[in-house]
Design an enzyme around this catalytic site. Structure first.
Site, PDB file in Angstrom:
ATOM      1  N   THR A  39      44.882  30.943  35.990  1.00  0.00           N
ATOM      2  CA  THR A  39      45.067  32.187  35.258  1.00  0.00           C
ATOM      3  C   THR A  39      45.275  33.202  36.361  1.00  0.00           C
ATOM      4  O   THR A  39      45.207  32.852  37.527  1.00  0.00           O
ATOM      5  CB  THR A  39      43.781  32.446  34.410  1.00  0.00           C
ATOM      6  OG1 THR A  39      43.723  31.497  33.357  1.00  0.00           O
ATOM      7  CG2 THR A  39      43.674  33.830  33.829  1.00  0.00           C
ATOM      8  N   SER A  92      38.795  32.405  24.566  1.00  0.00           N
ATOM      9  CA  SER A  92      39.125  32.510  25.991  1.00  0.00           C
ATOM     10  C   SER A  92      37.868  32.802  26.808  1.00  0.00           C
ATOM     11  O   SER A  92      36.830  33.179  26.257  1.00  0.00           O
ATOM     12  CB  SER A  92      40.119  33.653  26.171  1.00  0.00           C
ATOM     13  OG  SER A  92      40.285  33.969  27.531  1.00  0.00           O
TER      14      SER A  92
HETATM   15  N1  GLY Z   1      43.065  29.736  29.331  1.00  0.00           N
HETATM   16  C1  GLY Z   1      41.914  30.183  29.992  1.00  0.00           C
HETATM   17  C2  GLY Z   1      41.144  31.173  29.221  1.00  0.00           C
HETATM   18  O1  GLY Z   1      41.701  31.837  28.381  1.00  0.00           O
HETATM   19  O2  GLY Z   1      39.983  31.336  29.421  1.00  0.00           O
END
Ligand code: GLY
Length: 568
Positions: free
Chosen positions: A377, A448
């Protein structure tokens, strides 16, 4: 003379931090990040930070810079920067007003609860992590246009112009990036064939140009948000996805909406911490952990001391167990936010903690023991010349998302559907277990861990920070805040300091390598903690800004990556 002064400073710092006798591996006490007077952008890549800062220098505000930085990361850091993913922004205006934007992906309208189960009713992670079904309806383009509409001060054409130039002229591939592209090259070829831009081998120092992405950005700049959600770009995207077995339709894209939300805010000692609300678990879980550890004198225990690690680990264990049960998309499920963050509830949660031995996660709740996977991310932090602050975390989920690359449009598509619980009790790619609250439903947002955060001290802006790292995002952000407030570190030092992580299940404490003494680890083992020291494990990659007592800004750019602060 200088030598004596540094020695004196070390002694004073050591005494004021009450660092215990056991040797600790600290980043250098003199480590200082970039200090700037007026404005700063810290992101995963030099080029993106520079473009964000250029926009501010041209008279733009933090929100104009957000749009530019987000798109620049899509060009220069396709590993996680994106048009085909989603994210969250927490902001604080110089008036003290705070808010949050949710531009998280959504499940397509044809999605259903059991879509990732095989014929035996078992969750099939291949389906939720790669291929067309793994893709959630992207929110990033809607996100930048929503930010621009509400707060932007410059035209979209001016903001996007330097990004388009970057995509056309290209950027230099760093050694880290060349290694990452090489590591994922076979999966990208498997998903897209040999003829796509990202199938080509790259060496450090190569120039990487993406003309297709430049053309898509030109169209967005000219035609606006609808180009992506109902225009020619939308049509190309849907056609591509359907060829890859996806179920996203023109109706899904047309129905996509961002949500302006109230952030989660809580007090920790003299700090007010403002972070992301559901559908991210970030703010609530961090709030739970910090409220559980607040009564303990961490400062006296010492940085990364056995007692400090125990208290934090036990609070993490309990908060992640709650995450798994209670949290999901607030537009679909009732979340008892007040109860989860109440003093009384959290004090009770720590009732059975003892310094003598580890609590077992099976005593907190039941679950299977999943594994960990990688986590990709990206986060960036911005403060503009007027003191407005923006904290943004954005993602494709896995590295290069689903690996599906839309050659004609120049970007990767997410595999965010894996953040739903495909089957309650079965872990996602971060080893996180979900329950009913995070089951798949059409149009729902997946839970998330992203934790874009802003911290106030005495009612003033104090810190802006966030991190990538899947389930480790929350604990990385929290440790960085603690490093500053409990252990008197500066921003760069707090970001560089070694980290550890626990998330209820698997029942293990993970440590960054070569950073914790064997004595510390042994002592924890003796108390019943399962200690894991991954060879090349890094926990989070924090990009942060601290407002210094003299009003200047100190950047903390994580040395675990190519992250860079730019300021003036
Ligand atoms: N895809 C990682 C999160 O949203 O935490």
């Amino acid at each position: 003379m200088k030598k004596y002064f540094i020695f004196f400073l070390l002694v004073v710092l050591q005494q004021s931090c009450k660092i215990p006798a056991e040797p600790k591996i600290y980043p250098s006490l003199s480590e200082r990040g970039l200090v700037a007077e007026h404005a700063m952008v810290v992101s995963a890549r030099k080029e993106a930070s520079k473009i964000g800062l250029e926009i501010i220098k041209m008279g733009g505000n933090a929100f104009d810079a957000m749009v530019a930085t987000e798109m620049a990361l899509a060009v220069v850091y396709p590993y996680a920067g994106n048009l085909g993913g989603g994210g969250f922004m927490v902001y604080r205006l110089n008036t003290g007003e705070t808010g949050a934007l949710d531009y998280r992906e959504k499940a397509p309208l044809r999605a259903h609860r059991d879509m990732f189960l095989d014929s035996l009713g078992n969750a099939d992670p291949k389906k939720s992590r790669s291929g067309g079904l793994a893709v959630g309806v992207p929110g990033t383009v809607a996100g930048i246009f929503a930010v621009h509409e509400k707060f932007g001060s410059m035209s979209m054409e001016r903001i996007l112009a330097p990004v388009i130039t970057l995509a056309k002229k290209g950027f230099i591939v760093t050694p880290n990036q060349a290694a990452s592209l090489q590591r994922h090259r076979n999966s990208i070829i498997k998903a897209n064939g040999e003829n796509v831009l990202f199938a080509k081998e790259r060496e450090p120092g190569d120039t990487f140009r993406n003309h297709a992405l430049a053309a898509t950005l030109v169209k967005l700049s000219t035609n606006g948000r609808n180009e992506f959600y109902s225009g020619e770009t939308a049509e190309k995207l849907v056609k591509f996805l359907q060829e890859k077995g996806g179920i996203i339709t023109m109706e899904d894209l047309a129905a996509y909406e961002v949500q302006w939300r109230d952030p989660v805010a809580f007090q920790y000692d003299d700090l007010r911490i403002i972070s992301m609300s559901p559908p991210s678990s970030g703010g609530i879980v961090m709030g739970q952990i910090m409220k559980m550890i607040e009564p303990y004198p961490l400062h006296e225990y010492g940085h990364n001391s056995v007692k400090g690690i125990q208290v934090i680990t036990e609070a993490e264990r309990r908060a992640y167990a709650d995450r798994s049960y209670y949290l999901g998309d607030p537009d679909f499920v009732e979340i008892p936010v007040k109860k989860l963050l109440s003093q009384e509830y959290l004090e009770n949660r720590m009732d059975n903690f003892s310094f003598d031995h580890a609590t077992s996660s099976s005593e907190i709740s039941h679950g299977t023991i999943p594994g960990y996977e990688s986590m990709e991310t990206t986060h960036y932090s911005i403060v503009d010349t007027e003191g407005n602050a923006v904290s943004v975390t954005t993602t494709l989920n896995g590295a290069y998302g689903s690996k599906l690359y839309v050659e004609e449009l120049g970007f990767f598509l997410n595999n965010e559907m894996d953040d739903f619980s495909a089957k309650p009790g079965v872990p996602n790619m971060f080893g996180l277990i979900g329950a009913e609250a995070n089951a798949i439903e059409p149009g729902k947002r997946m839970l998330s861990s992203m934790t874009p955060t802003i911290v106030e001290k005495n009612g003033e802006l104090f810190m802006v920070l966030g991190s990538p790292g899947g389930s480790t995002i929350i604990t990385s952000v929290m440790q960085t805040i603690l490093n500053v407030t409990e252990f008197n570190m500066g921003m760069q030092q707090a970001v560089s300091a070694p980290r550890f992580h626990h998330q209820w299940l698997p029942d293990e404490v993970r440590f960054e390598p070569n950073s914790f003494s064997e004595a510390t680890l042994d002592s924890l083992r003796k108390k019943g903690y399962e200690v894991t020291v991954g060879e090349s494990t890094i926990l989070g990659k924090v990009d942060a800004i601290l407002v210094l007592p003299n009003g200047k800004l100190e950047g903390g750019a994580d040395p675990r990556g190519d992250d860079t602060a730019a300021g003036f």
